[in-house]
Design an enzyme around this catalytic site. Structure first.
Site, PDB file in Angstrom:
ATOM      1  N   LYS A 223      11.780  32.349  10.420  1.00 46.00           N
ATOM      2  CA  LYS A 223      13.128  33.137  10.894  1.00 46.00           C
ATOM      3  C   LYS A 223      14.153  33.402   9.937  1.00 46.00           C
ATOM      4  CE  LYS A 223      14.140  29.669  13.781  1.00 46.00           C
ATOM      5  NZ  LYS A 223      12.961  28.713  13.574  1.00 46.00           N
TER       6      LYS A 223
ATOM      7  N   ARG B 193      15.573  20.487   2.018  1.00 48.91           N
ATOM      8  CA  ARG B 193      16.368  20.132   3.209  1.00 48.91           C
ATOM      9  C   ARG B 193      16.107  18.696   3.552  1.00 48.91           C
ATOM     10  NH1 ARG B 193      16.246  25.136   7.562  1.00 48.91           N
ATOM     11  NH2 ARG B 193      15.962  23.414   9.086  1.00 48.91           N
TER      12      ARG B 193
ATOM     13  N   ARG C 150      18.713  28.206  21.806  1.00 51.24           N
ATOM     14  CA  ARG C 150      17.657  27.230  21.362  1.00 51.24           C
ATOM     15  C   ARG C 150      17.354  26.634  22.809  1.00 51.24           C
ATOM     16  NH1 ARG C 150      17.385  26.625  15.996  1.00 51.24           N
ATOM     17  NH2 ARG C 150      16.151  24.681  15.267  1.00 51.24           N
TER      18      ARG C 150
ATOM     19  N   ARG D 151      11.014  17.615  15.310  1.00 49.03           N
ATOM     20  CA  ARG D 151      11.492  19.165  15.451  1.00 49.03           C
ATOM     21  C   ARG D 151      10.617  20.017  16.153  1.00 49.03           C
ATOM     22  NH1 ARG D 151      12.339  20.479   9.633  1.00 49.03           N
ATOM     23  NH2 ARG D 151      12.849  22.681  10.162  1.00 49.03           N
TER      24      ARG D 151
ATOM     25  N   ARG E  49       8.796  23.690   1.670  1.00 50.91           N
ATOM     26  CA  ARG E  49       9.901  24.503   1.489  1.00 50.91           C
ATOM     27  C   ARG E  49      10.932  24.095   0.430  1.00 50.91           C
ATOM     28  NH1 ARG E  49      12.866  26.189   6.756  1.00 50.91           N
ATOM     29  NH2 ARG E  49      12.961  24.068   7.034  1.00 50.91           N
TER      30      ARG E  49
HETATM   31  P1  AP5 Z   1      11.762  29.914   7.040  1.00 50.50           P
HETATM   32  O1  AP5 Z   1      11.876  31.326   6.985  1.00 50.50           O
HETATM   33  O2  AP5 Z   1      12.656  28.985   6.052  1.00 50.50           O
HETATM   34  O3  AP5 Z   1      11.389  29.258   8.539  1.00 50.50           O
HETATM   35  P2  AP5 Z   1      12.413  29.239   9.765  1.00 50.50           P
HETATM   36  O4  AP5 Z   1      11.904  29.765  10.886  1.00 50.50           O
HETATM   37  O5  AP5 Z   1      13.722  29.703   9.364  1.00 50.50           O
HETATM   38  O6  AP5 Z   1      12.593  27.684   9.761  1.00 50.50           O
HETATM   39  P3  AP5 Z   1      13.455  26.516   9.960  1.00 50.50           P
HETATM   40  O7  AP5 Z   1      12.997  25.288   9.533  1.00 50.50           O
HETATM   41  O8  AP5 Z   1      14.751  27.091   9.396  1.00 50.50           O
HETATM   42  O9  AP5 Z   1      13.728  26.498  11.492  1.00 50.50           O
HETATM   43  P4  AP5 Z   1      14.498  25.563  12.351  1.00 50.50           P
HETATM   44  O10 AP5 Z   1      14.546  26.178  13.641  1.00 50.50           O
HETATM   45  O11 AP5 Z   1      13.759  24.153  12.303  1.00 50.50           O
HETATM   46  O12 AP5 Z   1      15.871  25.097  11.595  1.00 50.50           O
HETATM   47  P5  AP5 Z   1      17.399  25.444  11.791  1.00 50.50           P
HETATM   48  O13 AP5 Z   1      17.997  25.840  10.347  1.00 50.50           O
HETATM   49  O14 AP5 Z   1      17.468  26.537  12.683  1.00 50.50           O
HETATM   50  O15 AP5 Z   1      10.468  29.715   6.431  1.00 50.50           O
HETATM   51  C1  AP5 Z   1       9.648  28.180   6.252  1.00 50.50           C
HETATM   52  C2  AP5 Z   1       8.715  28.016   4.849  1.00 50.50           C
HETATM   53  O16 AP5 Z   1       7.809  29.032   4.893  1.00 50.50           O
HETATM   54  C3  AP5 Z   1       9.570  28.597   3.601  1.00 50.50           C
HETATM   55  O17 AP5 Z   1       8.967  27.755   2.702  1.00 50.50           O
HETATM   56  C4  AP5 Z   1       8.975  30.129   3.487  1.00 50.50           C
HETATM   57  O18 AP5 Z   1       9.146  30.433   1.988  1.00 50.50           O
HETATM   58  C5  AP5 Z   1       7.806  29.860   3.890  1.00 50.50           C
HETATM   59  N1  AP5 Z   1       7.410  31.243   4.640  1.00 50.50           N
HETATM   60  C6  AP5 Z   1       8.025  31.951   5.257  1.00 50.50           C
HETATM   61  N2  AP5 Z   1       7.288  33.071   5.794  1.00 50.50           N
HETATM   62  C7  AP5 Z   1       6.002  32.959   5.177  1.00 50.50           C
HETATM   63  C8  AP5 Z   1       4.937  33.546   5.192  1.00 50.50           C
HETATM   64  N3  AP5 Z   1       4.562  34.819   6.127  1.00 50.50           N
HETATM   65  N4  AP5 Z   1       3.771  33.057   4.599  1.00 50.50           N
HETATM   66  C9  AP5 Z   1       3.652  32.012   4.041  1.00 50.50           C
HETATM   67  N5  AP5 Z   1       4.939  31.295   4.012  1.00 50.50           N
HETATM   68  C10 AP5 Z   1       6.177  31.778   4.685  1.00 50.50           C
HETATM   69  O19 AP5 Z   1      18.043  24.292  12.327  1.00 50.50           O
HETATM   70  C11 AP5 Z   1      18.104  22.956  11.816  1.00 50.50           C
HETATM   71  C12 AP5 Z   1      18.675  21.933  12.990  1.00 50.50           C
HETATM   72  O20 AP5 Z   1      19.826  22.513  13.217  1.00 50.50           O
HETATM   73  C13 AP5 Z   1      17.844  21.911  14.041  1.00 50.50           C
HETATM   74  O21 AP5 Z   1      16.693  20.775  14.054  1.00 50.50           O
HETATM   75  C14 AP5 Z   1      19.050  21.446  15.190  1.00 50.50           C
HETATM   76  O22 AP5 Z   1      19.391  20.049  14.836  1.00 50.50           O
HETATM   77  C15 AP5 Z   1      20.451  22.008  14.607  1.00 50.50           C
HETATM   78  N6  AP5 Z   1      20.500  23.424  15.195  1.00 50.50           N
HETATM   79  C16 AP5 Z   1      20.354  24.734  14.609  1.00 50.50           C
HETATM   80  N7  AP5 Z   1      20.643  25.526  15.481  1.00 50.50           N
HETATM   81  C17 AP5 Z   1      20.677  25.045  16.709  1.00 50.50           C
HETATM   82  C18 AP5 Z   1      21.113  25.325  18.133  1.00 50.50           C
HETATM   83  N8  AP5 Z   1      21.371  26.646  18.415  1.00 50.50           N
HETATM   84  N9  AP5 Z   1      21.282  24.341  19.269  1.00 50.50           N
HETATM   85  C19 AP5 Z   1      21.435  23.168  18.702  1.00 50.50           C
HETATM   86  N10 AP5 Z   1      20.957  22.906  17.446  1.00 50.50           N
HETATM   87  C20 AP5 Z   1      21.111  23.444  16.404  1.00 50.50           C
HETATM   88 MG    MG Z   2      15.585  28.713   9.108  1.00 44.06          MG
END
Ligand code: AP5
Ligand code: MG
Length: 221
Positions: free
Chosen positions: A13, A160, A88, A171, A127
């Site tokens: 994402k 992270r 979410r 997660r 990552r």
């Molecule tokens: P990346 O693009 O970083 O993936 P992502 O989908 O953004 O993964 P996240 O871990 O950021 O998602 P998340 O939902 O757990 O975290 P968030 O920050 O939202 O890619 C991942 C890796 O793969 C990278 O190394 C990249 O280089 C690689 N990659 C990408 N595409 C690729 C490809 N095509 N081929 C190979 N490699 C590839 O949330 C974190 C925390 O915040 C949550 O756990 C929660 O506690 C809180 N939070 C956030 N939003 C909310 C909400 N709305 N409500 C409640 N709590 C929330």
């Molecule tokens: Mg992300």
């Protein structure tokens, strides 16, 4: 144009959100990034959120929803935004819909980036992220040119806190129980577009752009 990027942790994402924001000239709004900035700056909101984030749990809706509503009301999001990590759960989806409606707006498309669990774990455990611009790297699949330094802005890249084995598992479980039901929720509304999240980053971006432009609900020039 208001696009939702839906997908499990590690689906891509953040990676895709950056490219889409550049292409469509609208901001990428990542609730995870906003929360991490609050944790870094030791704000009251950040201190509260950290205990949930460290466990891999969702931060309570009352904290996240107000934060998101403020952000989508900002001037730079007038023409729309790419939502990364919000909504979410069903409650967040309902609040989002009402908030957008009150602004005379609606969701254009929901892009579901689909990746299998084994690949998600591989991506998350390797990552590394830029502290400044948020660019995402992977120690094996897409390492930066210089170790520890972002190719795009030269800032420090880091791992992270929630990309540790136990937290990754937590997660993924939370995603399945709380967020995955949104696939059905948005499919029923005719907004969901499934995208295969495996393959090269650029190819996936092209597929997503095609899905957005081909959507009945979006008008892109
Ligand atoms: P990346 O693009 O970083 O993936 P992502 O989908 O953004 O993964 P996240 O871990 O950021 O998602 P998340 O939902 O757990 O975290 P968030 O920050 O939202 O890619 C991942 C890796 O793969 C990278 O190394 C990249 O280089 C690689 N990659 C990408 N595409 C690729 C490809 N095509 N081929 C190979 N490699 C590839 O949330 C974190 C925390 O915040 C949550 O756990 C929660 O506690 C809180 N939070 C956030 N939003 C909310 C909400 N709305 N409500 C409640 N709590 C929330
Ligand atoms: Mg992300």
């Amino acid at each position: 144009m208001n696009i939702i990027l839906l997908g499990a942790p590690g689906a891509g994402k953040g990676t895709q959100g950056l490219s889409l924001a550049e292409k469509f000239k609208i901001p990428q709004i990542s609730t995870g990034d906003i929360l991490r900035a609050n944790v870094r700056n030791r704000t009251q909101l950040g201190l509260k959120a950290k205990e949930f984030m460290d466990k891999g749990a969702l931060v309570p809706d009352d904290i996240v929803v107000n934060m998101l509503v403020d952000r989508i009301n900002a001037e730079d999001a007038k023409a729309g935004c790419i939502l990364d990590g919000f909504p979410r759960n069903i409650n967040q989806a309902e609040v989002l819909e009402k908030t957008l409606a009150s602004m005379g707006k609606s969701i254009s498309t929901v892009i579901g980036i689909e990746v299998d669990r084994k690949e998600l774990v591989r991506r998350l455990s390797g990552r590394r992220v830029c502290r400044k611009c948020g660019a995402s790297y992977h120690v094996i699949f897409s390492p930066p040119l210089n170790i520890g330094m972002c190719d795009k802005c030269g800032s420090e890249i880091y791992q992270r806190d929630d990309d540790k084995e136990d937290t990754i598992e937590a997660r993924l479980k939370v995603y399945e129980s709380e967020t995955f039901p949104l696939v059905d929720y948005y499919s029923r509304k005719g907004l969901y577009r499934a995208i295969d999240g495996k393959g090269s980053v650029d190819q996936i971006t092209l597929t997503i752009v095609g899905a957005i432009e081909g959507s009945d609900n979006s008008k892109v020039s």
